[in-house]
Enzyme design. Structure first.
Site, mmCIF file in Angstrom:
data_model
loop_
_atom_site.group_PDB
_atom_site.id
_atom_site.type_symbol
_atom_site.label_atom_id
_atom_site.label_comp_id
_atom_site.label_asym_id
_atom_site.label_seq_id
_atom_site.Cartn_x
_atom_site.Cartn_y
_atom_site.Cartn_z
ATOM 1 N N VAL A 95 0.818 -1.224 0.000
ATOM 2 C CA VAL A 95 0.000 0.000 0.000
ATOM 3 C C VAL A 95 0.851 1.274 0.000
ATOM 4 O O VAL A 95 0.397 2.332 -0.400
ATOM 5 C CB VAL A 95 -0.990 0.046 1.193
ATOM 6 C CG1 VAL A 95 -2.026 -1.048 1.084
ATOM 7 C CG2 VAL A 95 -0.262 0.000 2.534
ATOM 8 N N ASN A 142 -6.376 -0.922 6.661
ATOM 9 C CA ASN A 142 -5.975 -1.666 7.864
ATOM 10 C C ASN A 142 -4.483 -2.003 7.886
ATOM 11 O O ASN A 142 -3.932 -2.206 8.968
ATOM 12 C CB ASN A 142 -6.817 -2.957 7.936
ATOM 13 C CG ASN A 142 -6.233 -3.963 8.889
ATOM 14 O OD1 ASN A 142 -6.414 -3.868 10.110
ATOM 15 N ND2 ASN A 142 -5.475 -4.939 8.364
ATOM 16 N N SER A 158 -5.044 3.701 16.063
ATOM 17 C CA SER A 158 -4.624 3.005 17.289
ATOM 18 C C SER A 158 -4.748 3.969 18.460
ATOM 19 O O SER A 158 -4.615 5.190 18.280
ATOM 20 C CB SER A 158 -3.166 2.569 17.154
ATOM 21 O OG SER A 158 -2.645 2.212 18.415
ATOM 22 N N TYR A 183 5.307 4.902 15.124
ATOM 23 C CA TYR A 183 3.972 4.291 14.999
ATOM 24 C C TYR A 183 2.885 5.265 15.483
ATOM 25 O O TYR A 183 1.866 5.464 14.810
ATOM 26 C CB TYR A 183 3.964 3.000 15.822
ATOM 27 C CG TYR A 183 2.686 2.201 15.765
ATOM 28 C CD1 TYR A 183 2.382 1.398 14.674
ATOM 29 C CD2 TYR A 183 1.786 2.223 16.835
ATOM 30 C CE1 TYR A 183 1.218 0.641 14.644
ATOM 31 C CE2 TYR A 183 0.623 1.470 16.810
ATOM 32 C CZ TYR A 183 0.342 0.679 15.707
ATOM 33 O OH TYR A 183 -0.818 -0.054 15.681
ATOM 34 N N ALA A 213 3.021 8.505 15.693
ATOM 35 C CA ALA A 213 2.913 9.635 14.753
ATOM 36 C C ALA A 213 2.094 9.220 13.528
ATOM 37 O O ALA A 213 1.232 9.972 13.055
ATOM 38 C CB ALA A 213 4.298 10.112 14.335
ATOM 39 N N SER A 214 2.334 8.001 13.047
ATOM 40 C CA SER A 214 1.584 7.548 11.859
ATOM 41 C C SER A 214 0.098 7.405 12.180
ATOM 42 O O SER A 214 -0.768 7.759 11.368
ATOM 43 C CB SER A 214 2.148 6.225 11.341
ATOM 44 O OG SER A 214 1.799 5.142 12.197
ATOM 45 N N LYS A 215 -0.214 6.900 13.383
ATOM 46 C CA LYS A 215 -1.616 6.657 13.746
ATOM 47 C C LYS A 215 -2.335 7.957 14.111
ATOM 48 O O LYS A 215 -3.544 8.090 13.891
ATOM 49 C CB LYS A 215 -1.694 5.643 14.893
ATOM 50 C CG LYS A 215 -1.183 4.253 14.509
ATOM 51 C CD LYS A 215 -2.011 3.633 13.390
ATOM 52 C CE LYS A 215 -1.642 2.201 13.106
ATOM 53 N NZ LYS A 215 -2.490 1.595 12.054
ATOM 54 N N ILE A 256 -4.960 -5.805 20.963
ATOM 55 C CA ILE A 256 -5.705 -6.877 20.297
ATOM 56 C C ILE A 256 -4.739 -8.045 20.039
ATOM 57 O O ILE A 256 -3.600 -7.814 19.592
ATOM 58 C CB ILE A 256 -6.290 -6.373 18.939
ATOM 59 C CG1 ILE A 256 -7.041 -5.030 19.090
ATOM 60 C CG2 ILE A 256 -7.182 -7.442 18.297
ATOM 61 C CD1 ILE A 256 -8.288 -5.048 19.920
HETATM 62 P P1 NAI Z 1 -0.647 -8.032 11.741
HETATM 63 O O1 NAI Z 1 0.817 -7.771 11.693
HETATM 64 O O2 NAI Z 1 -1.128 -9.290 12.335
HETATM 65 O O3 NAI Z 1 -1.283 -7.879 10.282
HETATM 66 C C1 NAI Z 1 -0.970 -6.785 9.463
HETATM 67 C C2 NAI Z 1 -1.198 -7.170 8.021
HETATM 68 O O4 NAI Z 1 -0.829 -6.028 7.210
HETATM 69 C C3 NAI Z 1 -0.321 -8.332 7.580
HETATM 70 O O5 NAI Z 1 -1.074 -9.261 6.830
HETATM 71 C C4 NAI Z 1 0.749 -7.671 6.740
HETATM 72 O O6 NAI Z 1 1.307 -8.506 5.727
HETATM 73 C C5 NAI Z 1 -0.013 -6.498 6.140
HETATM 74 N N1 NAI Z 1 0.863 -5.445 5.653
HETATM 75 C C6 NAI Z 1 1.966 -4.958 6.251
HETATM 76 N N2 NAI Z 1 2.559 -4.043 5.481
HETATM 77 C C7 NAI Z 1 1.814 -3.944 4.346
HETATM 78 C C8 NAI Z 1 1.909 -3.162 3.181
HETATM 79 N N3 NAI Z 1 2.925 -2.324 2.983
HETATM 80 N N4 NAI Z 1 0.952 -3.293 2.214
HETATM 81 C C9 NAI Z 1 -0.075 -4.170 2.398
HETATM 82 N N5 NAI Z 1 -0.202 -4.940 3.473
HETATM 83 C C10 NAI Z 1 0.728 -4.833 4.458
HETATM 84 O O7 NAI Z 1 -1.275 -6.779 12.514
HETATM 85 P P2 NAI Z 1 -2.729 -6.540 13.182
HETATM 86 O O8 NAI Z 1 -2.537 -6.571 14.635
HETATM 87 O O9 NAI Z 1 -3.734 -7.381 12.533
HETATM 88 O O10 NAI Z 1 -2.936 -5.003 12.799
HETATM 89 C C11 NAI Z 1 -3.840 -4.548 11.812
HETATM 90 C C12 NAI Z 1 -3.978 -3.039 11.959
HETATM 91 O O11 NAI Z 1 -4.484 -2.747 13.254
HETATM 92 C C13 NAI Z 1 -2.656 -2.289 11.841
HETATM 93 O O12 NAI Z 1 -2.847 -1.074 11.166
HETATM 94 C C14 NAI Z 1 -2.289 -2.034 13.277
HETATM 95 O O13 NAI Z 1 -1.453 -0.914 13.411
HETATM 96 C C15 NAI Z 1 -3.656 -1.799 13.879
HETATM 97 N N6 NAI Z 1 -3.699 -1.979 15.320
HETATM 98 C C16 NAI Z 1 -3.419 -3.195 15.895
HETATM 99 C C17 NAI Z 1 -3.467 -3.325 17.268
HETATM 100 C C18 NAI Z 1 -3.191 -4.614 17.954
HETATM 101 O O14 NAI Z 1 -3.177 -4.630 19.198
HETATM 102 N N7 NAI Z 1 -2.988 -5.727 17.249
HETATM 103 C C19 NAI Z 1 -3.784 -2.189 18.134
HETATM 104 C C20 NAI Z 1 -4.057 -0.964 17.434
HETATM 105 C C21 NAI Z 1 -4.025 -0.883 16.079
#
Ligand code: NAI
Length: 246
Positions: A63, A89, A141, A154, A156-158, A187
């Site tokens: 992305v 996401n 986040s 992170y 700053a990005s969020k 999560i």
């Molecule tokens: P995760 O690491 O399990 O999944 C993230 C997914 O994004 C992966 O499938 C990865 O391959 C994909 N990804 C990474 N870089 C990419 C790129 N350049 N282009 C396309 N896809 C890409 O992470 P999770 O926990 O599922 O997080 C999802 C979203 O939720 C993220 O934006 C994260 O910052 C946000 N978030 C997660 C929290 C948590 O506690 N797990 C808390 C707050 C926000």
């Protein structure tokens, strides 16, 4: 609830993105799943949804890459006939205290988490404007609201994603396009599995609901924000954190 709608979800290979794609499909939407990680994961996410009899297709797309994401959005519109719901996401962490944070780790996190969402919004907004409607849901986040030591890049990005959400909500409201953000807390996913056990325990003690959230918790809110019931909500940032940041 979402029958006849088409959703595009980034970072849909695993974790929260996979759960959101599945929940939108369960609610009736057809889904385009984008990911830049392990190709087998996003194929598997799409296959699980297709097995339920719902149209689902996986796309490999970083992305943060402006031109690849443009090409991918065009492919999705060609394959599905349009897009109604965009869920930004995809996200990464490169945690370090400022003194030891490498500039490239700051840049990479901004590129994926913030510029990635900008890219997708930019490539889809003309399509939404023409259709006179659309839903954009950005996964921010609580770190973007409260900050977090060791996560200046992170956070700053969020926080930037919240500014993007509110500005686009104002810009696109007259075209019947709503733009909202979800700010999850802790999560259980691969992203948080990296946390040292002590840090996890400390975090859990600060959560009034005394448990980590599940990807499905976040997905349920995304389905609501994509639905007609949320038609009058725009520019909102909704925390999903078990009370962590009350
Ligand atoms: P995760 O690491 O399990 O999944 C993230 C997914 O994004 C992966 O499938 C990865 O391959 C994909 N990804 C990474 N870089 C990419 C790129 N350049 N282009 C396309 N896809 C890409 O992470 P999770 O926990 O599922 O997080 C999802 C979203 O939720 C993220 O934006 C994260 O910052 C946000 N978030 C997660 C929290 C948590 O506690 N797990 C808390 C707050 C926000």
């Amino acid at each position: 609830m979402l029958e006849g709608k088409i959703a595009l979800i980034t970072g849909a290979g695993r974790g929260i993105g996979r759960a959101i794609a599945a929940a939108l499909a369960e609610a009736g939407a057809e889904v385009a799943l984008l990911d830049a990680g392990r190709p087998e994961e996003v194929q598997e996410s799409a296959a699980q949804i297709a097995a339920l009899g719902r149209k689902a297709k996986a796309y490999l797309c970083d992305v943060g890459d402006y031109w690849r994401s443009k090409e991918c959005v065009e492919q999705v519109i060609g394959d599905f006939g349009g897009v109604d719901i965009l869920v930004n996401n995809a996200g990464i962490t490169r945690d370090a205290l400022l003194l030891s944070m490498k500039p490239e780790d700051f840049a990479e996190v901004l590129d994926v988490n913030l510029k990635g969402a900008f890219n997708l919004c930019k490539h889809l907004c003309g399509h939404f404007i023409k259709k006179r409607g659309g839903r954009i849901i950005n996964i921010s986040s609580v770190s973007g609201i409260s900050g977090n030591a060791g996560q200046s890049n992170y956070s700053a990005s969020k926080a930037g994603l919240i500014g993007l959400t509110k500005s686009l909500a104002r810009e696109l409201a007259s075209r019947n396009i709503t733009v909202n953000a979800i700010a999850p807390g802790f999560i259980e996913t691969e992203m948080t599995a990296k946390l040292p056990e002590k840090a996890r325990e400390a975090l859990l003690t600060q959560i009034p609901l005394k448990r980590a959230g599940k990807p499905e918790d976040v997905a349920a809110l995304a389905v609501f924000l994509a639905s007609d019931s949320a038609a009058y909500i725009t520019g909102e940032v909704i925390k999903m954190d078990g009370g962590l940041c009350i």
